[in-house]
Write a protein that holds these residues in place. Structure first.
Motif, PDB file in Angstrom:
ATOM      1  N   GLY A 192       0.815  -1.202   0.000  1.00 18.26           N
ATOM      2  CA  GLY A 192       0.000   0.000   0.000  1.00 18.26           C
ATOM      3  C   GLY A 192       0.850   1.253   0.000  1.00 18.26           C
ATOM      4  N   ALA A 193       0.179   2.403   0.057  1.00 17.83           N
ATOM      5  CA  ALA A 193       0.833   3.712  -0.034  1.00 17.83           C
ATOM      6  C   ALA A 193       1.391   4.145   1.310  1.00 17.83           C
ATOM      7  N   GLY A 194       2.415   4.999   1.253  1.00 18.81           N
ATOM      8  CA  GLY A 194       2.894   5.667   2.454  1.00 18.81           C
ATOM      9  C   GLY A 194       1.899   6.735   2.866  1.00 18.81           C
ATOM     10  N   ARG A 195       2.104   7.329   4.021  1.00 18.14           N
ATOM     11  CA  ARG A 195       1.152   8.334   4.545  1.00 18.14           C
ATOM     12  C   ARG A 195       1.246   9.678   3.840  1.00 18.14           C
ATOM     13  N   ARG A 196       2.372   9.971   3.177  1.00 19.55           N
ATOM     14  CA  ARG A 196       2.589  11.311   2.617  1.00 19.55           C
ATOM     15  C   ARG A 196       2.006  11.527   1.222  1.00 19.55           C
ATOM     16  N   GLY A 197       1.608  10.475   0.542  1.00 27.47           N
ATOM     17  CA  GLY A 197       1.080  10.657  -0.809  1.00 27.47           C
ATOM     18  C   GLY A 197       0.579   9.354  -1.388  1.00 27.47           C
ATOM     19  N   PRO A 198      -0.066   9.419  -2.547  1.00 23.40           N
ATOM     20  CA  PRO A 198      -0.581   8.211  -3.174  1.00 23.40           C
ATOM     21  C   PRO A 198       0.554   7.351  -3.734  1.00 23.40           C
ATOM     22  N   MET A 199       0.238   6.106  -3.999  1.00 24.51           N
ATOM     23  CA  MET A 199       1.175   5.171  -4.636  1.00 24.51           C
ATOM     24  C   MET A 199       0.381   4.365  -5.645  1.00 24.51           C
ATOM     25  N   ALA A 200       0.981   4.161  -6.823  1.00 29.64           N
ATOM     26  CA  ALA A 200       0.336   3.336  -7.845  1.00 29.64           C
ATOM     27  C   ALA A 200       1.334   2.299  -8.332  1.00 29.64           C
ATOM     28  N   HIS A 201       0.814   1.131  -8.668  1.00 34.14           N
ATOM     29  CA  HIS A 201       1.656   0.091  -9.237  1.00 34.14           C
ATOM     30  C   HIS A 201       0.887  -0.687 -10.294  1.00 34.14           C
ATOM     31  N   ILE A 202       1.629  -1.303 -11.165  1.00 32.82           N
ATOM     32  CA  ILE A 202       1.060  -2.287 -12.084  1.00 32.82           C
ATOM     33  C   ILE A 202       1.153  -3.616 -11.362  1.00 32.82           C
ATOM     34  N   ALA A 203       0.063  -4.349 -11.310  1.00 30.28           N
ATOM     35  CA  ALA A 203       0.025  -5.652 -10.648  1.00 30.28           C
ATOM     36  C   ALA A 203      -0.261  -6.730 -11.679  1.00 30.28           C
ATOM     37  N   VAL A 204       0.599  -7.742 -11.725  1.00 30.08           N
ATOM     38  CA  VAL A 204       0.383  -8.920 -12.562  1.00 30.08           C
ATOM     39  C   VAL A 204       0.168 -10.082 -11.595  1.00 30.08           C
ATOM     40  N   ASN A 205      -1.009 -10.688 -11.669  1.00 29.18           N
ATOM     41  CA  ASN A 205      -1.405 -11.738 -10.734  1.00 29.18           C
ATOM     42  C   ASN A 205      -1.545 -13.068 -11.459  1.00 29.18           C
ATOM     43  N   ALA A 206      -0.964 -14.113 -10.877  1.00 26.23           N
ATOM     44  CA  ALA A 206      -1.087 -15.459 -11.455  1.00 26.23           C
ATOM     45  C   ALA A 206      -2.002 -16.296 -10.566  1.00 26.23           C
ATOM     46  N   GLY A 207      -3.088 -16.771 -11.129  1.00 22.34           N
ATOM     47  CA  GLY A 207      -4.026 -17.612 -10.384  1.00 22.34           C
ATOM     48  C   GLY A 207      -4.935 -16.805  -9.480  1.00 22.34           C
ATOM     49  N   GLU A 208      -5.692 -17.517  -8.662  1.00 23.61           N
ATOM     50  CA  GLU A 208      -6.677 -16.904  -7.773  1.00 23.61           C
ATOM     51  C   GLU A 208      -6.016 -16.164  -6.617  1.00 23.61           C
ATOM     52  N   THR A 209      -6.682 -15.086  -6.151  1.00 25.10           N
ATOM     53  CA  THR A 209      -6.235 -14.340  -4.980  1.00 25.10           C
ATOM     54  C   THR A 209      -7.001 -14.844  -3.768  1.00 25.10           C
ATOM     55  N   ARG A 210      -6.290 -15.090  -2.680  1.00 27.31           N
ATOM     56  CA  ARG A 210      -6.902 -15.523  -1.417  1.00 27.31           C
ATOM     57  C   ARG A 210      -6.774 -14.373  -0.430  1.00 27.31           C
ATOM     58  N   TRP A 211      -7.900 -13.763  -0.032  1.00 22.09           N
ATOM     59  CA  TRP A 211      -7.905 -12.618   0.877  1.00 22.09           C
ATOM     60  C   TRP A 211      -7.950 -13.071   2.315  1.00 22.09           C
ATOM     61  N   LEU A 212      -7.192 -12.374   3.194  1.00 22.74           N
ATOM     62  CA  LEU A 212      -7.079 -12.731   4.596  1.00 22.74           C
ATOM     63  C   LEU A 212      -7.424 -11.520   5.468  1.00 22.74           C
ATOM     64  N   GLU A 213      -6.905 -11.459   6.689  1.00 21.88           N
ATOM     65  CA  GLU A 213      -7.244 -10.400   7.640  1.00 21.88           C
ATOM     66  C   GLU A 213      -6.593  -9.055   7.275  1.00 21.88           C
ATOM     67  N   ALA A 214      -7.038  -7.989   7.970  1.00 20.24           N
ATOM     68  CA  ALA A 214      -6.484  -6.643   7.752  1.00 20.24           C
ATOM     69  C   ALA A 214      -4.995  -6.629   8.063  1.00 20.24           C
ATOM     70  N   SER A 215      -4.273  -5.786   7.364  1.00 22.40           N
ATOM     71  CA  SER A 215      -2.816  -5.672   7.527  1.00 22.40           C
ATOM     72  C   SER A 215      -2.495  -4.587   8.559  1.00 22.40           C
ATOM     73  N   PRO A 216      -1.269  -4.635   9.143  1.00 23.82           N
ATOM     74  CA  PRO A 216      -0.872  -3.618  10.110  1.00 23.82           C
ATOM     75  C   PRO A 216      -0.412  -2.342   9.420  1.00 23.82           C
ATOM     76  N   ALA A 217      -0.453  -1.221  10.112  1.00 24.38           N
ATOM     77  CA  ALA A 217       0.092   0.028   9.570  1.00 24.38           C
ATOM     78  C   ALA A 217       1.608  -0.006   9.739  1.00 24.38           C
ATOM     79  N   PRO A 218       2.362   0.266   8.663  1.00 27.40           N
ATOM     80  CA  PRO A 218       3.815   0.251   8.788  1.00 27.40           C
ATOM     81  C   PRO A 218       4.328   1.509   9.478  1.00 27.40           C
ATOM     82  N   GLY A 219       5.506   1.422  10.072  1.00 28.41           N
ATOM     83  CA  GLY A 219       6.136   2.598  10.647  1.00 28.41           C
ATOM     84  C   GLY A 219       6.772   3.439   9.554  1.00 28.41           C
ATOM     85  N   GLU A 220       6.748   4.734   9.703  1.00 24.32           N
ATOM     86  CA  GLU A 220       7.390   5.597   8.701  1.00 24.32           C
ATOM     87  C   GLU A 220       8.318   6.570   9.372  1.00 24.32           C
TER      88      GLU A 220
END
Length: 128
Positions: A100-128
């Motif tokens: 995900g993005a840092g707190r100071r601005g947006p972030m964009a990426h191109i994502a190439v995914n192989a096969g099905e995505t398995r969604w899990l629990e919420a992620s932690p906020a990283p330290g900056e």
């Protein structure tokens, strides 16, 4: 998870068959796919400042290529790592991770995914 910084992306290239090009050309594999190949998708994803996705995994792995801003990625059991424009991130098959993005601005990426995505629990906020 493997992060290839922008400065290294073009450093080591495998020469391509010269019979298919008008001069020297090289390539670097970014997301090796299993054979037979899994269904694959590609998308541009843009996160608002501070937004990140939940923990998840992809059956055959994922390739991210950052095209705007900076952000964070984390594989399960490893510290979060910062990513910037031009960095490529390869996650292995079924490797649990988030990004995900840092707190100071947006972030964009191109994502190439192989096969099905398995969604899990919420992620932690990283330290900056």
């Amino acid at each position: 998870m493997n992060i290839t910084p922008r400065a290294q992306m073009l450093g080591v290239l495998k020469p391509l068959d010269p019979s298919h090009f008008t001069g020297a050309a090289g390539a670097r594999d970014l997301l090796p796919l299993p054979r037979p190949a899994l269904p694959t998708s590609a998308a541009v994803v843009r996160f608002d400042p501070g937004v990140r996705n939940h923990w998840h995994s992809h059956e055959g792995g994922q390739l991210l290529y950052v095209i705007e801003g900076d952000g964070w990625v984390q594989a399960r059991g490893v510290a979060a790592q910062q990513i910037r424009v031009g960095d490529a991130v390869e996650t292995g098959p079924r490797e649990e991770h988030w990004h995900g993005a840092g707190r100071r601005g947006p972030m964009a990426h191109i994502a190439v995914n192989a096969g099905e995505t398995r969604w899990l629990e919420a992620s932690p906020a990283p330290g900056e």
